[in-house]
Design a protein around this motif. Structure first.
Motif, mmCIF file in Angstrom:
data_model
loop_
_atom_site.group_PDB
_atom_site.id
_atom_site.type_symbol
_atom_site.label_atom_id
_atom_site.label_comp_id
_atom_site.label_asym_id
_atom_site.label_seq_id
_atom_site.Cartn_x
_atom_site.Cartn_y
_atom_site.Cartn_z
ATOM 1 N N THR A 92 -30.468 -49.490 35.867
ATOM 2 C CA THR A 92 -29.213 -50.197 36.098
ATOM 3 C C THR A 92 -28.105 -49.250 36.518
ATOM 4 O O THR A 92 -27.298 -49.545 37.395
ATOM 5 N N SER A 93 -28.050 -48.081 35.878
ATOM 6 C CA SER A 93 -26.979 -47.142 36.178
ATOM 7 C C SER A 93 -27.091 -46.582 37.582
ATOM 8 O O SER A 93 -26.134 -46.064 38.135
ATOM 9 N N GLU A 94 -28.311 -46.674 38.182
ATOM 10 C CA GLU A 94 -28.529 -46.127 39.513
ATOM 11 C C GLU A 94 -28.455 -47.189 40.613
ATOM 12 O O GLU A 94 -28.586 -46.877 41.785
ATOM 13 N N MET A 95 -28.261 -48.441 40.217
ATOM 14 C CA MET A 95 -28.342 -49.518 41.196
ATOM 15 C C MET A 95 -27.064 -49.695 42.011
ATOM 16 O O MET A 95 -27.064 -50.357 43.027
ATOM 17 N N GLY A 96 -25.969 -49.164 41.529
ATOM 18 C CA GLY A 96 -24.739 -49.256 42.306
ATOM 19 C C GLY A 96 -23.749 -50.234 41.716
ATOM 20 O O GLY A 96 -23.710 -50.450 40.510
ATOM 21 N N THR A 97 -22.932 -50.832 42.580
ATOM 22 C CA THR A 97 -21.891 -51.751 42.135
ATOM 23 C C THR A 97 -22.503 -53.059 41.680
ATOM 24 O O THR A 97 -23.669 -53.351 41.927
ATOM 25 N N LYS A 98 -21.667 -53.897 41.047
ATOM 26 C CA LYS A 98 -22.191 -55.177 40.572
ATOM 27 C C LYS A 98 -22.606 -56.058 41.743
ATOM 28 O O LYS A 98 -23.496 -56.895 41.605
ATOM 29 N N ASP A 99 -21.979 -55.873 42.907
ATOM 30 C CA ASP A 99 -22.377 -56.650 44.079
ATOM 31 C C ASP A 99 -23.772 -56.267 44.542
ATOM 32 O O ASP A 99 -24.611 -57.122 44.815
ATOM 33 N N SER A 100 -24.035 -54.976 44.653
ATOM 34 C CA SER A 100 -25.359 -54.538 45.088
ATOM 35 C C SER A 100 -26.406 -54.861 44.039
ATOM 36 O O SER A 100 -27.556 -55.164 44.370
ATOM 37 N N ILE A 101 -26.025 -54.815 42.759
ATOM 38 C CA ILE A 101 -26.958 -55.177 41.688
ATOM 39 C C ILE A 101 -27.399 -56.618 41.852
ATOM 40 O O ILE A 101 -28.592 -56.935 41.790
ATOM 41 N N ALA A 102 -26.443 -57.510 42.072
ATOM 42 C CA ALA A 102 -26.759 -58.936 42.210
ATOM 43 C C ALA A 102 -27.712 -59.172 43.376
ATOM 44 O O ALA A 102 -28.680 -59.921 43.262
ATOM 45 N N LEU A 103 -27.459 -58.523 44.503
ATOM 46 C CA LEU A 103 -28.319 -58.709 45.676
ATOM 47 C C LEU A 103 -29.702 -58.104 45.449
ATOM 48 O O LEU A 103 -30.720 -58.684 45.847
ATOM 49 N N ASN A 104 -29.752 -56.945 44.810
ATOM 50 C CA ASN A 104 -31.044 -56.318 44.522
ATOM 51 C C ASN A 104 -31.879 -57.172 43.572
ATOM 52 O O ASN A 104 -33.085 -57.333 43.751
ATOM 53 N N VAL A 105 -31.208 -57.714 42.562
ATOM 54 C CA VAL A 105 -31.915 -58.552 41.590
ATOM 55 C C VAL A 105 -32.435 -59.824 42.248
ATOM 56 O O VAL A 105 -33.562 -60.262 41.990
ATOM 57 N N LEU A 106 -31.632 -60.432 43.117
ATOM 58 C CA LEU A 106 -32.080 -61.638 43.813
ATOM 59 C C LEU A 106 -33.309 -61.348 44.674
ATOM 60 O O LEU A 106 -34.212 -62.180 44.786
ATOM 61 N N GLU A 107 -33.338 -60.180 45.271
ATOM 62 C CA GLU A 107 -34.491 -59.801 46.087
ATOM 63 C C GLU A 107 -35.751 -59.686 45.220
ATOM 64 O O GLU A 107 -36.835 -60.138 45.614
ATOM 65 N N VAL A 108 -35.605 -59.097 44.040
ATOM 66 C CA VAL A 108 -36.729 -58.981 43.113
ATOM 67 C C VAL A 108 -37.167 -60.367 42.638
ATOM 68 O O VAL A 108 -38.365 -60.672 42.559
ATOM 69 N N ARG A 109 -36.196 -61.209 42.353
ATOM 70 C CA ARG A 109 -36.522 -62.558 41.882
ATOM 71 C C ARG A 109 -37.267 -63.356 42.948
ATOM 72 O O ARG A 109 -38.148 -64.166 42.624
ATOM 73 N N LEU A 110 -36.932 -63.154 44.206
ATOM 74 C CA LEU A 110 -37.662 -63.829 45.283
ATOM 75 C C LEU A 110 -39.145 -63.460 45.241
ATOM 76 O O LEU A 110 -40.019 -64.318 45.427
ATOM 77 N N ALA A 111 -39.413 -62.195 44.980
ATOM 78 C CA ALA A 111 -40.800 -61.726 44.951
ATOM 79 C C ALA A 111 -41.562 -62.293 43.763
ATOM 80 O O ALA A 111 -42.781 -62.471 43.833
ATOM 81 N N ILE A 112 -40.860 -62.593 42.679
ATOM 82 C CA ILE A 112 -41.516 -63.047 41.454
ATOM 83 C C ILE A 112 -41.530 -64.571 41.320
ATOM 84 O O ILE A 112 -42.576 -65.182 41.042
ATOM 85 N N GLU A 113 -40.384 -65.201 41.541
ATOM 86 C CA GLU A 113 -40.220 -66.585 41.095
ATOM 87 C C GLU A 113 -40.746 -67.638 42.065
ATOM 88 O O GLU A 113 -40.969 -68.779 41.653
ATOM 89 N N ILE A 114 -40.925 -67.293 43.321
ATOM 90 C CA ILE A 114 -41.513 -68.280 44.239
ATOM 91 C C ILE A 114 -42.922 -68.640 43.781
ATOM 92 O O ILE A 114 -43.275 -69.822 43.655
#
Length: 258
Positions: A92-114
């Motif tokens: 988390t500390s390396e992921m960047g700002t809260k904006d980039s965190i949100a986008l990165n997490v959504l990308e991961v969720r796409l790979a998992i939740e579909i």
């Protein structure tokens, strides 16, 4: 005629007692009631707390250990592992700002939740489908009360993951935790816009499409509904970033009164 009737009947598999214990302990881990590094109650205490046999408790602990969530220590007991939370805390500390965190997490969720939505449509039992519905209506109730919907939103997606009957889908969401749902006012990744009633109702309409497909046992439609939901979330977040940039540009162009 009789064979057609039998073919249309679906018998929901009753969850094993050990699965119920596993789900309860996972929820306590996710909510923070049980902390990393903490020792679990003894087999006897767990047996009494859950009202099951020692065999059931041992099976549940073996499942949790196989998932990498707990580890038995000879002569000391069973402890929650610390490595998972530590590793992802560093991430988390390396992921960047809260904006980039949100986008990165959504990308991961796409790979998992579909895929988890598709599997839930095929594999869910009656109790698991009820849990998905319960989380959906809890979101609706919180929305009507103008209360934070983040916990219900996460519970909805987690219930879908649980309905895959593959524990690793649940573990991935548990690792993401509050980062998975930025719409809760208590989340550090939240913004004023995602807390708006209009935004929340849009999410709920997308949730309804996912719920309907899972309830209908339509795996492909469930996957498509989840894909649309998460890609729409990506699009909405990017639009907010662009709008914020435009605002700052226009504001900086205004001459100072000094």
């Amino acid at each position: 005629m009789a064979t057609d009737i039998v073919g249309n009947l679906k018998v929901a598999r009753k969850p094993k007692l050990s699965e119920t214990v596993v789900d309860a302990i996972r929820e306590q881990l996710r909510s923070g009631m049980i902390q990393p590094g903490q020792k679990l109650p003894t087999e006897g205490q767990l047996t009494e707390a859950f009202g099951v046999s020692r065999t059931v408790i041992r099976e549940a602990l073996a499942t949790l250990a196989a998932s990498g969530l707990v580890e038995p220590r000879q002569g000391a007991g069973v402890f929650v592992v610390e490595q998972i939370s530590t590793a992802f805390g560093a991430l988390t500390s390396e992921m960047g700002t809260k904006d980039s965190i949100a986008l990165n997490v959504l990308e991961v969720r796409l790979a998992i939740e579909i895929e988890s939505a598709g599997l839930a449509a095929i594999r869910r039992n009656a109790a698991q489908e009820a849990a998905i519905q319960e989380a959906f209506f809890e979101f609706d109730d919180l929305l009507l009360k103008s209360e934070p919907t983040g916990p219900a939103d996460l519970a909805f997606h987690r219930a879908i993951a649980s309905a895959t009957n593959n524990p690793f889908y649940v573990e991935m969401l548990d690792v993401l935790g509050r980062r998975a749902i930025p719409c809760d006012v208590t989340s550090p990744w939240s913004t004023e816009i995602v807390q708006s009633d209009n935004y929340q109702r849009g999410l709920q309409r997308e949730h309804l499409a996912i719920l309907g497909a899972i309830s209908a046992g339509d795996a492909e439609t469930a996957r498509n509904a989840m894909r649309l939901h998460l890609t729409a979330s990506q699009k909405r977040y990017r639009e907010r970033l662009q709008a914020r940039q435009s605002f700052y540009k226009s504001a900086s162009a205004v001459p100072s009164n000094k």
